[in-house]
Design a protein around this motif. Structure first.
Motif, PDB file in Angstrom:
ATOM      1  N   UNK A 116      -6.293   3.675  -1.799  1.00 56.26           N
ATOM      2  CA  UNK A 116      -4.935   3.788  -1.274  1.00 56.26           C
ATOM      3  C   UNK A 116      -4.503   2.472  -0.644  1.00 56.26           C
ATOM      4  N   UNK A 117      -5.395   1.845   0.115  1.00 56.62           N
ATOM      5  CA  UNK A 117      -5.083   0.544   0.712  1.00 56.62           C
ATOM      6  C   UNK A 117      -4.717  -0.461  -0.363  1.00 56.62           C
ATOM      7  N   UNK A 118      -5.457  -0.444  -1.464  1.00 53.80           N
ATOM      8  CA  UNK A 118      -5.226  -1.396  -2.553  1.00 53.80           C
ATOM      9  C   UNK A 118      -3.856  -1.153  -3.206  1.00 53.80           C
ATOM     10  N   UNK A 119      -3.553   0.095  -3.557  1.00 50.63           N
ATOM     11  CA  UNK A 119      -2.306   0.382  -4.257  1.00 50.63           C
ATOM     12  C   UNK A 119      -1.104   0.286  -3.328  1.00 50.63           C
ATOM     13  N   UNK A 120      -1.191   0.891  -2.145  1.00 52.43           N
ATOM     14  CA  UNK A 120      -0.053   0.863  -1.226  1.00 52.43           C
ATOM     15  C   UNK A 120       0.204  -0.559  -0.726  1.00 52.43           C
ATOM     16  N   UNK A 121      -0.867  -1.307  -0.515  1.00 52.32           N
ATOM     17  CA  UNK A 121      -0.689  -2.690  -0.072  1.00 52.32           C
ATOM     18  C   UNK A 121       0.009  -3.540  -1.119  1.00 52.32           C
ATOM     19  N   UNK A 179      -2.461   4.903   3.863  1.00 47.93           N
ATOM     20  CA  UNK A 179      -1.093   4.796   3.360  1.00 47.93           C
ATOM     21  C   UNK A 179      -0.135   4.403   4.484  1.00 47.93           C
ATOM     22  N   UNK A 180      -0.283   5.054   5.628  1.00 50.96           N
ATOM     23  CA  UNK A 180       0.595   4.757   6.751  1.00 50.96           C
ATOM     24  C   UNK A 180       0.369   3.342   7.269  1.00 50.96           C
ATOM     25  N   UNK A 181      -0.873   2.870   7.247  1.00 53.93           N
ATOM     26  CA  UNK A 181      -1.152   1.496   7.696  1.00 53.93           C
ATOM     27  C   UNK A 181      -0.498   0.473   6.781  1.00 53.93           C
ATOM     28  N   UNK A 182      -0.467   0.765   5.480  1.00 49.34           N
ATOM     29  CA  UNK A 182       0.116  -0.181   4.518  1.00 49.34           C
ATOM     30  C   UNK A 182       1.636  -0.160   4.528  1.00 49.34           C
ATOM     31  N   UNK A 183       2.213   1.044   4.768  1.00 47.14           N
ATOM     32  CA  UNK A 183       3.676   1.172   4.721  1.00 47.14           C
ATOM     33  C   UNK A 183       4.159   1.980   5.925  1.00 47.14           C
TER      34      UNK A 183
END
Length: 394
Positions: A116-121, A179-183
């Protein structure tokens, strides 16, 4: 795929990872302009129902996946409006690189937070909204009626990447957090319960209409009053799309209203659906047996089933005794989702459509239910129960 019972059995410590506010960047309820929606996954069970709902509303869709699950699901001229990209969220996101922008990203395949970090980032600069499909299994406790603010599961080792019964809920909670950390402020978390309906590959709900369709004496677990919860995949997809169209962010339990469903109502609906389906067939062609494949229910108490090594959820799908560590089963709070627009079709419609889909499958598939007791094992348990009853009466 792990069974829900295995998920719920995870001995995970209590912790609240984070809480998202409920707000919106759009206007819910209106007919929107076509949105550009990127779907990570999209060809499994939930994904195709979302695609169908979104296409019906005129949205422009891009699917990104490995092409391993139902790779030809959207092939052909009929689906020429769907853009399909190949890649792997773990190792190859190159198809998503560049300057392209999307109004929303739907993540249906989030199981490991690093993914998730990879895609959302990667997508954060070019996407307005990120919706992640989580699960009600994220909660740390199951002996209470959880709402969206209840403490979440926490893993002893947050770096673990293997998805098991012990790690599933904790990993999903970490995926939400990633997800929330990235966006920040642009994430919607949807936590479904058991997803049911046409196309379900697990048979964890379909067992019951299929069992009623076979007729005869049906082993029914616990009592008719025992609570249960699940959500029709089409209602879930419609709710997800509604949130995206409205730009609604926050956390939502997507399940049946607490207390609305019981095992008695479910099994009665399955019997009625089987009767209707088989009666129609007998009208259309000579019927080799009485219409309806008549069935009866024999309710067997939970303690006797436990003594017979009949497990809740896997052997008796959709059912867990709501007591002890699982006293909150069937009572997950969903008022926030109802206020945000979640709607449910009638139980009879879900059951009838699931049965119609099941009956359309090849005979070899129908012969191999992936959940529930085999006919032979069910007969053994029923025989043991009747023998006990005979001794008690004597």
């Amino acid at each position: 795929m792990q069974s829900r019972r295995e998920f719920l059995s995870a001995g995970l410590a209590t912790a609240s990872l984070f809480a998202l506010p409920v707000s919106a960047w759009g206007a819910p309820g209106r007919t929107p302009e076509p949105l550009r929606i990127l779907i990570l996954g999209g060809t499994g069970f939930l994904g195709p129902h979302f695609v169908e709902a979104a296409r019906a509303r005129g949205h422009r869709l891009t699917l990104f996946n490995r092409g391993k699950s139902n790779p030809t699901r959207f092939d052909g001229a009929e689906f020429a409006d769907i853009e399909q990209l190949r890649g792997d969220r773990k190792s190859d996101l190159s198809a998503l690189e560049g300057e392209r922008e999307w109004d929303a990203v739907l993540d249906t395949s989030a199981y490991v937070p690093a993914d998730v970090t990879r895609s959302a980032g990667l997508l954060a600069p070019r996407a307005k909204h990120y919706q992640i499909i989580s699960t009600v299994s994220v909660y740390a406790r199951n002996d209470v009626a959880n709402d969206e603010d209840s403490p979440l599961a926490q893993l002893d080792d947050p770096a673990v990447t293997e998805v098991t019964g012990e790690t599933y809920g904790g990993l999903k909670a970490l995926c939400e957090r990633a997800a929330e950390a990235a966006m920040p402020g642009r994430v919607t978390v949807v936590r479904p319960g058991l997803i049911v309906g046409p196309g379900d590959p697990t048979d964890r709900f379909t067992y019951w209409p299929a069992r009623a369709n076979r007729g005869g004496e049906i082993l029914a677990p616990g009592s008719a009053a025992d609570p249960t919860q699940f959500i029709d995949v089409r209602d879930l997809a419609a709710f997800m799309l509604h949130l995206i169209e409205g730009g609604t962010v926050g956390v939502f339990n997507a399940d049946a209203p607490a207390g609305a469903l019981t095992m008695g109502a479910l099994l009665a609906s399955c019997q009625a659906a089987a009767t209707r389906a088989n009666t129609i067939n007998c009208v259309r062609a000579p019927c080799p047996q009485p219409p309806g494949h008549a069935s009866t229910l024999t309710w067997v108490p939970a303690d006797f089933l436990a003594a017979q090594a009949v497990s809740p959820w896997q052997d008796m799908p959709v059912w867990i005794p709501a007591e002890g560590d699982y006293a909150g089963f069937g009572r997950t709070r969903t008022e926030r989702a109802q206020r945000a627009g979640l709607r449910h079709r009638p139980l009879d419609e879900t059951v009838a459509d699931a049965l119609a889909w099941w009956r359309s499958l090849p005979e070899e598939r129908q012969a191999g239910l992936k959940a529930g007791l085999s006919a032979e094992r069910e007969a053994e348990v029923l025989a043991a129960w009747h023998a006990r009853e005979t001794v008690s009466e004597a």
